[in-house]
Design a protein around this motif. Structure first.
Motif, PDB file in Angstrom:
ATOM      1  N   LYS A  76      -0.828  -1.858  -2.965  1.00 46.73           N
ATOM      2  CA  LYS A  76      -1.669  -1.147  -3.611  1.00 46.73           C
ATOM      3  C   LYS A  76      -1.920   0.364  -3.026  1.00 46.73           C
ATOM      4  N   MET A  77      -1.782   1.395  -3.883  1.00 48.54           N
ATOM      5  CA  MET A  77      -2.005   2.618  -3.264  1.00 48.54           C
ATOM      6  C   MET A  77      -3.180   3.379  -3.931  1.00 48.54           C
ATOM      7  N   CYS A  78      -3.513   4.435  -3.156  1.00 47.13           N
ATOM      8  CA  CYS A  78      -4.431   5.417  -3.164  1.00 47.13           C
ATOM      9  C   CYS A  78      -3.866   6.693  -2.809  1.00 47.13           C
ATOM     10  N   VAL A  79      -3.704   7.658  -3.866  1.00 44.67           N
ATOM     11  CA  VAL A  79      -3.125   8.974  -3.940  1.00 44.67           C
ATOM     12  C   VAL A  79      -4.026   9.935  -4.039  1.00 44.67           C
ATOM     13  N   TYR A  80      -4.388  10.666  -2.910  1.00 49.78           N
ATOM     14  CA  TYR A  80      -5.072  11.866  -2.996  1.00 49.78           C
ATOM     15  C   TYR A  80      -4.353  13.158  -3.125  1.00 49.78           C
ATOM     16  N   ASP A  81      -4.521  13.910  -4.312  1.00 54.60           N
ATOM     17  CA  ASP A  81      -3.782  15.096  -4.439  1.00 54.60           C
ATOM     18  C   ASP A  81      -4.860  16.293  -4.030  1.00 54.60           C
ATOM     19  N   ILE A  82      -4.576  17.338  -3.169  1.00 50.35           N
ATOM     20  CA  ILE A  82      -5.264  18.486  -2.742  1.00 50.35           C
ATOM     21  C   ILE A  82      -4.670  19.853  -3.491  1.00 50.35           C
ATOM     22  N   PRO A  83      -5.517  20.097  -4.637  1.00 49.69           N
ATOM     23  CA  PRO A  83      -5.026  21.348  -5.286  1.00 49.69           C
ATOM     24  C   PRO A  83      -4.847  22.655  -4.516  1.00 49.69           C
ATOM     25  N   SER A  84      -3.759  22.760  -4.058  1.00 48.31           N
ATOM     26  CA  SER A  84      -3.590  24.126  -3.037  1.00 48.31           C
ATOM     27  C   SER A  84      -2.666  24.924  -3.535  1.00 48.31           C
ATOM     28  N   GLY A  85      -1.965  24.620  -4.691  1.00 49.36           N
ATOM     29  CA  GLY A  85      -0.770  25.466  -4.856  1.00 49.36           C
ATOM     30  C   GLY A  85       0.580  25.286  -4.123  1.00 49.36           C
ATOM     31  N   GLU A  86       0.455  24.287  -3.251  1.00 49.95           N
ATOM     32  CA  GLU A  86       1.671  23.872  -2.299  1.00 49.95           C
ATOM     33  C   GLU A  86       2.113  22.455  -2.487  1.00 49.95           C
ATOM     34  N   ALA A  87       3.395  22.340  -2.583  1.00 50.78           N
ATOM     35  CA  ALA A  87       3.930  20.959  -2.637  1.00 50.78           C
ATOM     36  C   ALA A  87       3.671  20.121  -1.657  1.00 50.78           C
ATOM     37  N   LEU A  88       3.424  18.961  -1.702  1.00 48.89           N
ATOM     38  CA  LEU A  88       3.098  17.829  -0.975  1.00 48.89           C
ATOM     39  C   LEU A  88       1.912  18.149  -0.050  1.00 48.89           C
ATOM     40  N   THR A  89       0.892  18.468  -0.561  1.00 49.88           N
ATOM     41  CA  THR A  89      -0.402  18.476  -0.003  1.00 49.88           C
ATOM     42  C   THR A  89      -1.296  17.307  -0.425  1.00 49.88           C
ATOM     43  N   MET A  90      -1.156  16.291   0.342  1.00 49.84           N
ATOM     44  CA  MET A  90      -1.686  14.999  -0.222  1.00 49.84           C
ATOM     45  C   MET A  90      -2.113  13.946   0.855  1.00 49.84           C
ATOM     46  N   VAL A  91      -2.838  12.964   0.717  1.00 50.34           N
ATOM     47  CA  VAL A  91      -3.040  11.676   1.270  1.00 50.34           C
ATOM     48  C   VAL A  91      -2.629  10.665   0.773  1.00 50.34           C
ATOM     49  N   VAL A  92      -1.880   9.557   1.228  1.00 49.45           N
ATOM     50  CA  VAL A  92      -1.782   8.450   0.618  1.00 49.45           C
ATOM     51  C   VAL A  92      -1.857   7.333   1.477  1.00 49.45           C
ATOM     52  N   VAL A  93      -2.812   6.242   0.919  1.00 50.68           N
ATOM     53  CA  VAL A  93      -3.323   5.204   1.575  1.00 50.68           C
ATOM     54  C   VAL A  93      -2.416   3.931   0.852  1.00 50.68           C
ATOM     55  N   SER A  94      -1.842   3.172   1.631  1.00 48.84           N
ATOM     56  CA  SER A  94      -1.185   2.096   0.926  1.00 48.84           C
ATOM     57  C   SER A  94      -1.696   0.697   1.674  1.00 48.84           C
ATOM     58  N   VAL A  95      -1.704  -0.258   0.988  1.00 48.21           N
ATOM     59  CA  VAL A  95      -2.605  -1.388   1.571  1.00 48.21           C
ATOM     60  C   VAL A  95      -1.444  -2.635   1.074  1.00 48.21           C
ATOM     61  N   HIS A  96      -1.018  -3.547   1.947  1.00 48.92           N
ATOM     62  CA  HIS A  96      -0.351  -4.790   1.522  1.00 48.92           C
ATOM     63  C   HIS A  96      -1.161  -6.024   2.051  1.00 48.92           C
TER      64      HIS A  96
END
Length: 185
Positions: A76-96
């Motif tokens: 299960k994932m939670c992906v936070y996207d940070i609107p910065s105008g730059e690629a790959l500005t995010m935090v990803v939490v993955s749970v198993h």
């Protein structure tokens, strides 16, 4: 080697762009269904969104919020996207969670197989037994992987701060990992 990294990077972007997402993501204000009842852990409930907003000095949007496993390894994932105008500005939490893995393995076995297969693995002290981080050569990428104290939950956190600042990314990943371990007690 660089071509493999570019292909891997492209696959990650394609995944985050929509593959594997369910209908519970991208609600106004980024708060979607954080209070919804779900079986097992809610990956978006493991890190305080205000902490992510503070990390980037801008409000993050939740673009993926899985309340049910999306694959046979119970992810299960939670992906936070940070609107910065730059690629790959995010935090990803993955749970198993072992109880939600349908492939017949445990979270502990999955953790060990990840550690055995991934490259650039470095052990991390102070974040649970056996915790480790990976480091990619692009976009400051990598993740921290750790088990809950009862070894029934594998969690990974990936922080991408736009720039190739591996130390800042890894420090943020360790900080979030410690906060998550506290919540899992």
């Amino acid at each position: 080697m660089k071509i493999i990294q570019i292909l891997f990077f492209s696959a990650i972007l394609a995944f985050f762009a929509g593959a594997g997402c369910n209908e519970t993501y991208n609600q106004p204000g980024g708060q979607d269904n954080l209070g919804a009842k779900a079986k097992g852990l809610d990956p978006c409930g493991l890190i305080d969104k205000a902490e992510i907003d503070a990390l980037y000095d801008v409000p993050a949007d939740i673009i993926q919020h899985d309340l049910e496993p999306i694959n046979p390894v119970g992810q299960k994932m939670c992906v936070y996207d940070i609107p910065s105008g730059e690629a790959l500005t995010m935090v990803v939490v993955s749970v198993h969670e072992t109880d939600e893995i349908s492939s017949g393995i445990t979270a502990e076995q999955l953790f060990q197989s990840q550690k055995d297969v991934l490259e650039n693995v470095v052990d991390v002290k102070g974040v649970g037994a056996g915790a480790f981080q990976t480091q990619m050569d692009f976009a400051g990428g990598g993740s921290i992987y750790f088990l809950s104290n009862d070894k029934k939950t594998l969690v990974s956190v990936d922080v991408s701060l736009v720039k190739l600042d591996h130390e800042a990314n890894q420090a943020a990943e360790q900080k979030f990992a410690k906060q998550i371990l506290e919540k899992l007690k």
